[in-house]
Design a protein around this motif. Structure first.
Motif, short mmCIF file in Angstrom:
data_model
loop_
_atom_site.label_atom_id
_atom_site.label_comp_id
_atom_site.label_asym_id
_atom_site.label_seq_id
_atom_site.Cartn_x
_atom_site.Cartn_y
_atom_site.Cartn_z
N ALA A 25 27.25 -6.21 7.89
CA ALA A 25 26.74 -7.04 8.98
C ALA A 25 25.51 -7.82 8.53
O ALA A 25 25.32 -8.99 8.90
CB ALA A 25 26.41 -6.17 10.20
N SER A 26 24.68 -7.18 7.72
CA SER A 26 23.50 -7.87 7.18
C SER A 26 23.92 -8.99 6.24
O SER A 26 23.34 -10.08 6.26
CB SER A 26 22.60 -6.87 6.44
OG SER A 26 21.47 -7.51 5.90
N TYR A 27 24.95 -8.75 5.42
CA TYR A 27 25.44 -9.81 4.52
C TYR A 27 26.00 -10.98 5.33
O TYR A 27 25.80 -12.14 4.97
CB TYR A 27 26.54 -9.27 3.61
CG TYR A 27 26.14 -8.11 2.75
CD1 TYR A 27 24.82 -7.89 2.37
CD2 TYR A 27 27.09 -7.19 2.31
CE1 TYR A 27 24.46 -6.82 1.59
CE2 TYR A 27 26.74 -6.12 1.52
CZ TYR A 27 25.43 -5.93 1.16
OH TYR A 27 25.07 -4.86 0.40
N ASP A 28 26.71 -10.66 6.41
CA ASP A 28 27.28 -11.73 7.24
C ASP A 28 26.18 -12.58 7.87
O ASP A 28 26.31 -13.81 7.96
CB ASP A 28 28.17 -11.14 8.33
CG ASP A 28 29.45 -10.53 7.77
OD1 ASP A 28 29.81 -10.87 6.63
OD2 ASP A 28 30.06 -9.69 8.46
N ARG A 29 25.11 -11.92 8.32
CA ARG A 29 23.99 -12.69 8.88
C ARG A 29 23.35 -13.57 7.82
O ARG A 29 22.98 -14.71 8.08
CB ARG A 29 22.96 -11.74 9.49
CG ARG A 29 23.40 -11.07 10.77
CD ARG A 29 22.22 -10.45 11.50
NE ARG A 29 21.55 -9.43 10.71
CZ ARG A 29 21.87 -8.13 10.75
NH1 ARG A 29 22.86 -7.73 11.53
NH2 ARG A 29 21.21 -7.26 10.01
N GLY A 113 1.58 -24.43 10.08
CA GLY A 113 3.00 -24.13 10.20
C GLY A 113 3.24 -22.84 10.97
O GLY A 113 2.33 -22.14 11.40
N VAL A 114 4.54 -22.52 11.15
CA VAL A 114 4.97 -21.32 11.87
C VAL A 114 6.06 -20.65 11.05
O VAL A 114 6.91 -21.32 10.46
CB VAL A 114 5.52 -21.67 13.28
CG1 VAL A 114 6.09 -20.44 13.96
CG2 VAL A 114 4.41 -22.28 14.14
N LEU A 115 6.02 -19.32 11.00
CA LEU A 115 7.06 -18.55 10.35
C LEU A 115 7.90 -17.86 11.42
O LEU A 115 7.37 -17.12 12.25
CB LEU A 115 6.46 -17.49 9.42
CG LEU A 115 5.58 -17.95 8.26
CD1 LEU A 115 5.11 -16.76 7.44
CD2 LEU A 115 6.33 -18.94 7.37
N TYR A 116 9.21 -18.13 11.40
CA TYR A 116 10.13 -17.41 12.27
C TYR A 116 10.75 -16.27 11.47
O TYR A 116 11.18 -16.46 10.33
CB TYR A 116 11.22 -18.34 12.79
CG TYR A 116 10.76 -19.27 13.89
CD1 TYR A 116 10.79 -18.85 15.22
CD2 TYR A 116 10.29 -20.54 13.60
CE1 TYR A 116 10.36 -19.70 16.24
CE2 TYR A 116 9.87 -21.39 14.62
CZ TYR A 116 9.90 -20.96 15.92
OH TYR A 116 9.47 -21.80 16.92
N ALA A 117 10.80 -15.07 12.08
CA ALA A 117 11.30 -13.90 11.37
C ALA A 117 11.99 -12.96 12.36
O ALA A 117 11.75 -13.02 13.58
CB ALA A 117 10.15 -13.18 10.66
N ALA A 118 12.85 -12.09 11.82
CA ALA A 118 13.49 -11.05 12.63
C ALA A 118 12.43 -10.08 13.14
O ALA A 118 11.34 -9.97 12.57
CB ALA A 118 14.54 -10.31 11.80
N PRO A 141 16.97 -9.60 8.18
CA PRO A 141 15.69 -8.99 7.80
C PRO A 141 15.24 -9.49 6.43
O PRO A 141 16.06 -9.81 5.56
CB PRO A 141 16.00 -7.49 7.78
CG PRO A 141 17.48 -7.42 7.59
CD PRO A 141 18.05 -8.61 8.29
N GLY A 142 13.92 -9.57 6.27
CA GLY A 142 13.37 -10.00 4.99
C GLY A 142 13.39 -11.49 4.76
O GLY A 142 13.10 -11.94 3.65
N THR A 143 13.72 -12.27 5.78
CA THR A 143 13.81 -13.73 5.66
C THR A 143 12.90 -14.37 6.69
O THR A 143 12.86 -13.94 7.85
CB THR A 143 15.26 -14.20 5.88
OG1 THR A 143 16.10 -13.64 4.88
CG2 THR A 143 15.35 -15.72 5.81
N VAL A 144 12.16 -15.41 6.27
CA VAL A 144 11.34 -16.19 7.20
C VAL A 144 11.77 -17.65 7.12
O VAL A 144 12.15 -18.14 6.05
CB VAL A 144 9.82 -16.05 6.90
CG1 VAL A 144 9.35 -14.64 7.18
CG2 VAL A 144 9.51 -16.46 5.48
N LEU A 145 11.72 -18.32 8.25
CA LEU A 145 12.13 -19.72 8.36
C LEU A 145 10.90 -20.55 8.72
O LEU A 145 10.15 -20.20 9.65
CB LEU A 145 13.20 -19.87 9.44
CG LEU A 145 13.91 -21.22 9.53
CD1 LEU A 145 14.80 -21.44 8.33
CD2 LEU A 145 14.74 -21.28 10.82
N VAL A 295 18.68 -5.08 3.59
CA VAL A 295 19.45 -4.40 4.63
C VAL A 295 18.46 -3.68 5.53
O VAL A 295 17.55 -3.00 5.03
CB VAL A 295 20.45 -3.40 4.00
CG1 VAL A 295 21.20 -2.63 5.08
CG2 VAL A 295 21.44 -4.14 3.10
N PRO A 296 18.60 -3.80 6.85
CA PRO A 296 17.65 -3.12 7.74
C PRO A 296 17.71 -1.61 7.57
O PRO A 296 18.77 -1.04 7.29
CB PRO A 296 18.11 -3.55 9.14
CG PRO A 296 19.53 -3.97 8.98
CD PRO A 296 19.64 -4.53 7.60
#
Length: 389
Positions: A25-29, A113-118, A141-145, A295-296
């Motif tokens: 599921a984490s890979y799919d996200r 700027g702004v960081l979006y994260a899980a 998880p582990g990703t910021v936009l 992976v969470p």
């Protein structure tokens, strides 16, 4: 013994499937972020970052493209995957966060700027010196936009981009790609992410060990069912002598076994989630260290895993009881009362098991000589269990 063996077997199998399901599921996200599983991309043939002028040339040539920069960096002791996007040109299929809603756009594209994260990633960044962090449920998880300009500053990649996302509907009459950007290559969307393909072997090994543990538990279940049938020989004889048809007797026994299977399956799946919750942080650390996959560390309750756990508990019980039920179905009316009736009825099956054990043993020896140790160990253990039984 039947409940214990089936519960433990189901617990180990369900734990492995829950861990694998959480990872996939984490890979799919991760594969779905920015529409990578739905949008074509333009990348350099050597995989390096391209100059930002490539994007400018393509836009002037009529191509609808959106730049993306990607890289890794640390905020304190937190390692993150940074994704920089241009919200003004981003295709709708790639919009993970509704940045244009309300007054969110201006803070996003202007410094700092702004960081979006899980949520779990945002919680890890609370004590780090970062730009303002906002929670976005759709991110892995582990990703910021963040905005591409802010991402270039954070990654130290001024005027560089990693790839270009292409809109699905491109204008007619645009300049050919080979003329406008000869150093770029078109990458078609892929439903399976790179991480999923990279870790297939790891998850296959986990599944194999889970299935082996389940098979060992079924030997306990098979022995318990065989012992129960042996102890019930006088009851079977009496019921058959009173006129109970063999078909009805077998159906009643199947109903009894299914009741035990569902009860043990529920206990096993619940216990499997406890085991998976305890093991998932270590598995996540292993995947992060070997493959760089985030992976969470928390486990989600997935109905599919519950259903699969109950199904395999029922199927395993029926498989373990098949020999005893078949024997009871074919025994003569008063044969269950004879002391050696079960042994004589199972002689052919025991001979077949002996032959199968020898074949597996020879297979294990051949694999150990020519192949890998894991497959050899799997076949050898199966041969020893089957031969011992």
């Amino acid at each position: 013994m039947l409940l214990l063996g089936l519960s433990l077997a189901t617990a180990l199998w369900s734990a492995v499937q829950a861990i694998n399901g959480e990872a996939r599921a984490s890979y799919d996200r991760a594969a779905a972020i920015l529409g990578q599983d739905r949008l074509a991309q333009l990348v350099r043939e050597d995989g390096a970052r391209m100059d930002q002028q490539e994007f400018v040339r393509l836009r002037r040539a009529g191509w609808l493209a959106s730049p993306v920069i990607e890289g890794e960096m640390r905020f304190g002791d937190v390692r993150l995957r940074v994704l920089g996007i241009d919200p003004l040109t981003l295709p709708p299929q790639a919009q993970q966060v509704d940045i244009a809603a309300g007054d969110q756009l201006l803070p996003f594209i202007t410094a700092p700027g702004v960081l979006y994260a899980a949520p779990e990633t945002a919680a890890r960044l609370t004590e780090q010196a970062t730009p303002p962090v906002r929670v976005a449920e759709g991110l892995p998880p582990g990703t910021v936009l963040t905005d591409i300009g802010q991402a270039q500053v954070l990654l130290g990649a001024k005027d560089k981009i990693s790839r270009l996302l292409l809109w699905p509907d491109q204008p007619i009459g645009r300049a050919p790609l080979k003329v406008t950007a000869p150093g770029l290559t078109l990458r078609e969307p892929s439903e399976t992410g790179d991480l999923a393909r990279l870790t297939d072997s790891f998850h296959l090994n986990l599944t194999a060990f889970g299935f082996l543990a389940f098979a060992v538990g079924l030997f306990i279940v098979h022995s318990a069912i065989g012992l129960a049938f042996e102890q019930r020989r006088p009851v079977f004889r009496t019921l058959r002598a009173l006129g109970l048809p063999a078909r009805v007797l077998v159906l009643l026994l199947i109903a009894e076994l299914l009741t035990f299977a569902l009860l043990a399956g529920l206990v096993g799946v619940a216990l499997g989630y406890v085991v998976a919750s305890a093991l998932l942080p270590d598995v996540a650390a292993t995947l992060r260290g070997l493959y760089g996959a985030d992976v969470p560390g928390t486990l989600s309750i997935r109905p599919a895993v519950w259903a699969a756990g109950l199904a395999i508990a029922v199927i395993g019980t029926l498989v373990a009881a098949a020999q005893s039920l078949w024997r009871l179905w074919h025994l003569p009316l008063l044969a269950p009362a004879q002391p050696r009736a079960w042994a004589r009825a199972s002689e052919r099956g025991l001979r077949a098991q002996g032959v199968a054990a020898m074949v597996l043993l020879l297979t294990a020896a051949g694999i150990a000589h020519f192949g890998s140790g894991f497959e050899a160990g799997f076949a050898l253990l199966a041969a020893l269990l089957l031969g011992r039984h």
